[in-house]
Scaffold this active site. Structure first.
Site, PDB file in Angstrom:
ATOM      1  N   GLY A 225       0.813  -1.204   0.000  1.00  0.00           N
ATOM      2  CA  GLY A 225       0.000   0.000   0.000  1.00  0.00           C
ATOM      3  C   GLY A 225       0.853   1.263   0.000  1.00  0.00           C
ATOM      4  O   GLY A 225       1.950   1.305  -0.570  1.00  0.00           O
ATOM      5  N   SER A 226       0.368   2.287   0.678  1.00  0.00           N
ATOM      6  CA  SER A 226       1.018   3.601   0.611  1.00  0.00           C
ATOM      7  C   SER A 226       2.374   3.667   1.294  1.00  0.00           C
ATOM      8  O   SER A 226       3.090   4.656   1.133  1.00  0.00           O
ATOM      9  CB  SER A 226       0.090   4.665   1.210  1.00  0.00           C
ATOM     10  OG  SER A 226      -1.019   4.888   0.361  1.00  0.00           O
ATOM     11  N   THR A 227       2.764   2.631   2.067  1.00  0.00           N
ATOM     12  CA  THR A 227       4.125   2.649   2.612  1.00  0.00           C
ATOM     13  C   THR A 227       5.149   2.618   1.482  1.00  0.00           C
ATOM     14  O   THR A 227       6.287   3.057   1.662  1.00  0.00           O
ATOM     15  CB  THR A 227       4.384   1.458   3.555  1.00  0.00           C
ATOM     16  OG1 THR A 227       4.196   0.232   2.839  1.00  0.00           O
ATOM     17  CG2 THR A 227       3.453   1.502   4.754  1.00  0.00           C
ATOM     18  N   LYS A 229       5.159   4.418  -1.009  1.00  0.00           N
ATOM     19  CA  LYS A 229       5.411   5.784  -1.484  1.00  0.00           C
ATOM     20  C   LYS A 229       6.757   6.303  -0.997  1.00  0.00           C
ATOM     21  O   LYS A 229       7.275   7.286  -1.540  1.00  0.00           O
ATOM     22  CB  LYS A 229       4.273   6.707  -1.037  1.00  0.00           C
ATOM     23  CG  LYS A 229       2.966   6.442  -1.796  1.00  0.00           C
ATOM     24  CD  LYS A 229       1.790   7.203  -1.224  1.00  0.00           C
ATOM     25  CE  LYS A 229       0.505   6.859  -1.986  1.00  0.00           C
ATOM     26  NZ  LYS A 229      -0.699   7.434  -1.366  1.00  0.00           N
TER      27      LYS A 229
END
Length: 495
Positions: A225-227, A229
């Protein structure tokens, strides 16, 4: 010589040759397998007649030991650390009926049982001194206070039923694994028993899903997921873009070559906060985890070939390479085959589509930023000792590569500090990134949190499979409290 006698003679010769071949196969070629067989009682008796080495934590506390047996064998394995389930991921188990299973017991079996060539001198001296053969000791990097804090926090997390997940804490400057926990866990003493019926019953329970034998820290792959990024932002910085580069703040982003759009979080999707003229900076997009901004970043803003930039940066962090053993075997993290597909690139930039990481790899991602852009080789074994406590081998920290300059790592650290402060129940002095994926087979999202304390030499990654809230099991709500607990349990500074 008449023909019947010739035939009998040839048959005898053939039978003798077959007998010689069978003896050769049994005594030479198949001998190692026969010696290792669980049905070979002589081998078992020999193995349990020697004192197997200790497994120790970083402070010298005993995690696994050999004690006199009251049964048919001379010795029996015991796991005295409390709570014993907190350490099962690290130790594994060893018993007369199911052998060495998982963890250090399996990875360092030859050293622990004394058959490793590096213990030749000790074994030679023991033989002439009339002592029973002894195994060597394995001292791990596990810090007991952090290990138990991670286990208690994960076990007590906000989950649908008992929590299923993992925590890894690392020392960024060296690569030492300070804590590695996976739940559900088990008591390895139940597998060390001489009672076959009891051991078999325990084994059958351990195989039942969700299996406690699955090390969710290193053996399972999850969408981050957004980790992820963190890696995507690092891609931009490596390409020469600055944290103030302007990106779209739109609620949705049309995927190139597709009729679908990528939305920001929210129902309906929301525009990115803090926008000016329909745009936000990369720093703002990271702080508020704006999917559309990152999709535009990798598809439109990167100079050069965006696929090469993205994949090279991911590989620099270790995503896509065959991971080194720690010495436990680690699953290979990957971003998948993008094959020139910009829609796939946009989805991968936010840790979705085919991006899959281990929890250890995500801890390495955070630790690399914390170490000023240097990726250190992670390791779980600090030193190997003879039974007389002489050092046989010690692990020297080693640098794998530098995917980020110190300046870019400092910029990314500031972005992660701002990300922490925008989250719920934020704490000062922490740099972090949360992540939440689509609902999985449990009906919950995978909830992620990666973080470190700048200057405190500790980084952590947390993943929870079955947080409460179903698809709203956000990383900031489910995983972040666990990660902060582990960071707060650390005294900070160099170890």
């Amino acid at each position: 010589m008449n023909r019947p006698i010739q035939r009998v003679g040839m048959a005898v010769i053939v039978l003798v040759l077959l007998l010689v071949a069978n003896l050769t196969w049994v005594q030479v070629l198949h001998a190692p397998a026969l010696r290792a067989s669980e049905y070979n009682k002589r081998s078992q008796i020999d193995t349990y007649s020697r004192q197997r080495g200790l497994i120790l934590d970083a402070e010298g506390n005993v995690l696994a030991e050999t004690v006199p047996s009251t049964g048919q064998f001379k010795y029996q394995r015991r796991y005295p650390a409390q709570p014993v389930q907190a350490y099962a991921t690290v130790t594994g188990y060893y018993g007369p009926h199911f052998g060495a299973g998982y963890g250090i017991e399996s990875a360092e079996n030859a050293f622990l049982n004394g058959t490793d060539d590096r213990l030749f001198t000790q074994n030679f001296v023991d033989m002439f001194a009339g002592r029973d053969p002894r195994g060597g000791n394995v001292q791990t990097t596990i810090v007991p206070g952090l290990q138990t804090a991670a286990y208690d926090a994960l076990r007590g997390g906000s989950c649908n039923g008992p929590c299923r997940g993992a925590v890894v804490a690392m020392e960024p400057s060296t690569g030492k694994i300070l804590a590695m926990v996976s739940t559900p866990s088990y008591d390895p003493n139940l597998m060390a028993t001489e009672d076959y019926t009891a051991a078999e019953a325990s084994w059958n329970r351990l195989k039942t899903e969700p299996s406690p034998l699955r090390n969710r820290a290193i053996s399972e792959l999850y969408r981050p997921g957004s980790t992820f990024k963190v890696v995507t932002a690092a891609t931009a910085l490596r390409a020469g873009l600055k944290s103030d580069v302007r990106l779209t703040s739109a609620a949705t982003f049309p995927l190139p070559g597709s009729s679908n759009s990528l939305p920001n979080d929210g129902n309906p999707p929301r525009a990115c906060p803090g926008a000016s003229g329909g745009t936000v900076t990369l720093a703002q997009a990271f702080e508020y985890s704006c999917n559309t901004a990152f999709a535009q970043l990798v598809t439109q803003k990167l100079p050069g070939d965006p696929f090469d930039e993205f994949t090279d940066t991911a590989l620099g962090f270790g995503v896509g390479e065959n991971p080194p053993g720690i010495p436990l075997s680690v699953a290979k993290s990957a971003i998948g085959d993008l094959d020139g597909d910009r829609a796939a690139l946009a989805q991968s930039s936010i840790g979705e589509r085919d991006v899959k990481l281990t929890v250890l790899q995500n801890a390495v991602n955070a630790a690399t930023v914390a170490a000023g852009g240097v990726r250190m080789r992670p390791y779980l074994v600090d030193r190997l000792q003879s039974a007389d406590l002489g050092t046989v081998a010690a692990t020297t920290p080693s640098e794998l590569n530098r995917p980020l300059t110190a300046e870019d790592a400092a910029v990314l650290t500031r972005m992660m500090v701002a990300s922490e402060q925008s989250g719920r129940d934020a704490q000062a002095g922490i740099a972090s990134k949360t992540g939440t994926t689509d609902p999985n087979e449990t009906g919950s999202a995978y909830a992620w949190y990666i973080a470190f304390r700048p200057g405190a030499n500790i980084a952590v990654a947390v993943m929870v499979e079955n947080g409460t809230g179903g698809s709203q099991a956000y990383g900031g709500l489910i995983a972040a409290p666990i990660g902060r607990t582990v960071l707060n349990a650390s005294t900070g500074g160099n170890r």
